[in-house]
Design a protein around this motif. Structure first.
Motif, PDB file in Angstrom:
ATOM      1  N   THR A 124      48.694 -34.592  61.861  1.00 51.37           N
ATOM      2  CA  THR A 124      48.316 -33.257  61.420  1.00 51.37           C
ATOM      3  C   THR A 124      48.172 -33.246  59.904  1.00 51.37           C
ATOM      4  O   THR A 124      49.040 -33.745  59.192  1.00 51.37           O
ATOM      5  N   VAL A 125      47.067 -32.655  59.447  1.00 48.75           N
ATOM      6  CA  VAL A 125      46.795 -32.529  58.012  1.00 48.75           C
ATOM      7  C   VAL A 125      46.563 -31.052  57.734  1.00 48.75           C
ATOM      8  O   VAL A 125      45.846 -30.375  58.485  1.00 48.75           O
ATOM      9  N   VAL A 126      47.162 -30.544  56.657  1.00 46.65           N
ATOM     10  CA  VAL A 126      47.056 -29.125  56.330  1.00 46.65           C
ATOM     11  C   VAL A 126      46.515 -28.964  54.916  1.00 46.65           C
ATOM     12  O   VAL A 126      46.979 -29.626  53.986  1.00 46.65           O
ATOM     13  N   ILE A 127      45.545 -28.084  54.796  1.00 42.98           N
ATOM     14  CA  ILE A 127      45.071 -27.647  53.479  1.00 42.98           C
ATOM     15  C   ILE A 127      45.640 -26.248  53.312  1.00 42.98           C
ATOM     16  O   ILE A 127      45.248 -25.326  54.032  1.00 42.98           O
ATOM     17  N   ASP A 128      46.601 -26.090  52.405  1.00 40.02           N
ATOM     18  CA  ASP A 128      47.240 -24.785  52.250  1.00 40.02           C
ATOM     19  C   ASP A 128      47.331 -24.311  50.812  1.00 40.02           C
ATOM     20  O   ASP A 128      47.720 -23.176  50.557  1.00 40.02           O
ATOM     21  N   GLU A 129      46.960 -25.137  49.866  1.00 35.40           N
ATOM     22  CA  GLU A 129      46.967 -24.715  48.456  1.00 35.40           C
ATOM     23  C   GLU A 129      45.834 -23.704  48.301  1.00 35.40           C
ATOM     24  O   GLU A 129      44.691 -23.983  48.686  1.00 35.40           O
ATOM     25  N   PRO A 130      46.109 -22.485  47.785  1.00 37.12           N
ATOM     26  CA  PRO A 130      45.115 -21.405  47.782  1.00 37.12           C
ATOM     27  C   PRO A 130      43.748 -21.760  47.170  1.00 37.12           C
ATOM     28  O   PRO A 130      42.712 -21.408  47.743  1.00 37.12           O
ATOM     29  N   THR A 131      43.728 -22.472  46.070  1.00 41.20           N
ATOM     30  CA  THR A 131      42.452 -22.840  45.458  1.00 41.20           C
ATOM     31  C   THR A 131      41.674 -23.788  46.362  1.00 41.20           C
ATOM     32  O   THR A 131      40.457 -23.653  46.528  1.00 41.20           O
ATOM     33  N   ALA A 132      42.362 -24.738  46.970  1.00 43.31           N
ATOM     34  CA  ALA A 132      41.711 -25.695  47.868  1.00 43.31           C
ATOM     35  C   ALA A 132      41.186 -24.994  49.120  1.00 43.31           C
ATOM     36  O   ALA A 132      40.067 -25.276  49.572  1.00 43.31           O
ATOM     37  N   VAL A 133      41.965 -24.076  49.677  1.00 41.91           N
ATOM     38  CA  VAL A 133      41.526 -23.333  50.863  1.00 41.91           C
ATOM     39  C   VAL A 133      40.283 -22.512  50.524  1.00 41.91           C
ATOM     40  O   VAL A 133      39.305 -22.504  51.284  1.00 41.91           O
ATOM     41  N   THR A 134      40.309 -21.840  49.384  1.00 42.33           N
ATOM     42  CA  THR A 134      39.168 -21.018  48.965  1.00 42.33           C
ATOM     43  C   THR A 134      37.899 -21.864  48.844  1.00 42.33           C
ATOM     44  O   THR A 134      36.837 -21.486  49.348  1.00 42.33           O
ATOM     45  N   ARG A 135      38.003 -23.012  48.204  1.00 40.81           N
ATOM     46  CA  ARG A 135      36.839 -23.895  48.037  1.00 40.81           C
ATOM     47  C   ARG A 135      36.356 -24.418  49.390  1.00 40.81           C
ATOM     48  O   ARG A 135      35.163 -24.414  49.676  1.00 40.81           O
ATOM     49  N   LEU A 175      39.954 -14.292  57.905  1.00 38.64           N
ATOM     50  CA  LEU A 175      40.003 -13.833  56.515  1.00 38.64           C
ATOM     51  C   LEU A 175      40.265 -12.336  56.416  1.00 38.64           C
ATOM     52  O   LEU A 175      40.781 -11.862  55.403  1.00 38.64           O
ATOM     53  N   GLU A 176      39.935 -11.595  57.470  1.00 39.34           N
ATOM     54  CA  GLU A 176      40.268 -10.170  57.495  1.00 39.34           C
ATOM     55  C   GLU A 176      41.778  -9.987  57.680  1.00 39.34           C
ATOM     56  O   GLU A 176      42.399  -9.132  57.066  1.00 39.34           O
ATOM     57  N   ALA A 177      42.376 -10.831  58.526  1.00 42.12           N
ATOM     58  CA  ALA A 177      43.816 -10.743  58.795  1.00 42.12           C
ATOM     59  C   ALA A 177      44.653 -11.268  57.629  1.00 42.12           C
ATOM     60  O   ALA A 177      45.745 -10.763  57.366  1.00 42.12           O
ATOM     61  N   CYS A 178      44.152 -12.297  56.944  1.00 39.58           N
ATOM     62  CA  CYS A 178      44.878 -12.863  55.799  1.00 39.58           C
ATOM     63  C   CYS A 178      43.834 -13.296  54.756  1.00 39.58           C
ATOM     64  O   CYS A 178      43.348 -14.418  54.800  1.00 39.58           O
ATOM     65  N   PRO A 179      43.491 -12.397  53.857  1.00 43.72           N
ATOM     66  CA  PRO A 179      42.419 -12.660  52.893  1.00 43.72           C
ATOM     67  C   PRO A 179      42.728 -13.820  51.957  1.00 43.72           C
ATOM     68  O   PRO A 179      43.889 -14.140  51.695  1.00 43.72           O
ATOM     69  N   LEU A 180      41.654 -14.423  51.468  1.00 41.96           N
ATOM     70  CA  LEU A 180      41.786 -15.457  50.440  1.00 41.96           C
ATOM     71  C   LEU A 180      42.352 -14.819  49.182  1.00 41.96           C
ATOM     72  O   LEU A 180      42.096 -13.643  48.916  1.00 41.96           O
TER      73      LEU A 180
END
Length: 193
Positions: A124-135, A175-180
């Protein structure tokens, strides 16, 4: 012909596995699932917090430089602790945090590495850093094909090609439930005026 039938069977198995994951008893279905391109959108509500907890997911088959078998992988965008995260679930070991990288490319645009965490199960790999998720979400939303590579010193290179057409529609409920973070900050700035 035989390999095509094997691929179809593997995709059905992978889709069934995704459906089983969605059966977590701490969530209830808010409305029927939808599709957008190859994406599946599960509209769920957290039974504990009563908040929407949708998941947008897409399945692809992966190859690995150290393993001849073709296996499924799932890319999910979901909410975790009230913020969006990207979760990649593989059916084989793809790496560990200290010796692995994740890189991607969308369509013909140049790509590169992205900050990601390889979880202890090594699948399992997770992208969770906000800037990385946004990009990552911005790139997904504008694309049709995602080429993703998990490179590991011990697990080899694991490559997946996700068909991501329809991503913008599929990930909108998440994104509606948890916005960037940028959308949240922009909303606060507009409200303060």
């Amino acid at each position: 012909m035989r390999s095509g039938a094997g691929l179809v069977v593997a995709l059905v198995v992978a889709a069934t596995a995704v459906a089983c994951v969605a059966q977590d008893r701490s969530y209830v279905r808010a409305r029927p699932s939808e599709t957008s391109g190859a994406w599946r959108v599960e509209h769920r509500v957290d039974r504990i917090t009563a908040r929407p907890a949708p998941i947008a997911s897409v399945v692809a088959m992966v190859t690995n430089s150290k393993n001849a078998a073709i296996r499924p992988a799932t890319l999910e965008l979901t909410c975790f602790e009230s913020r969006p995260i990207v979760r990649l679930a593989y059916d084989l070991r793809v790496g560990a945090d200290r010796s692995s990288t994740l890189a991607y490319r969308v369509d013909d645009r140049p790509g590169g590495e992205i900050e990601a965490t390889f979880l202890p199960d090594q699948r399992t790999v997770v992208i969770d850093e906000p800037t990385a998720v946004t990009r990552f979400v911005a790139d997904l939303s504008a694309g049709t094909l995602l080429l993703l590579r998990a490179a590991s010193l011990f697990a080899g290179n694991t490559v997946a090609e996700f068909r991501i057409a329809g991503a913008a529609t599929a990930i909108a409920p998440v994104l509606e439930a948890c916005p960037l973070p940028a959308a949240t900050a922009a909303g606060r700035s507009a409200a303060a005026r």
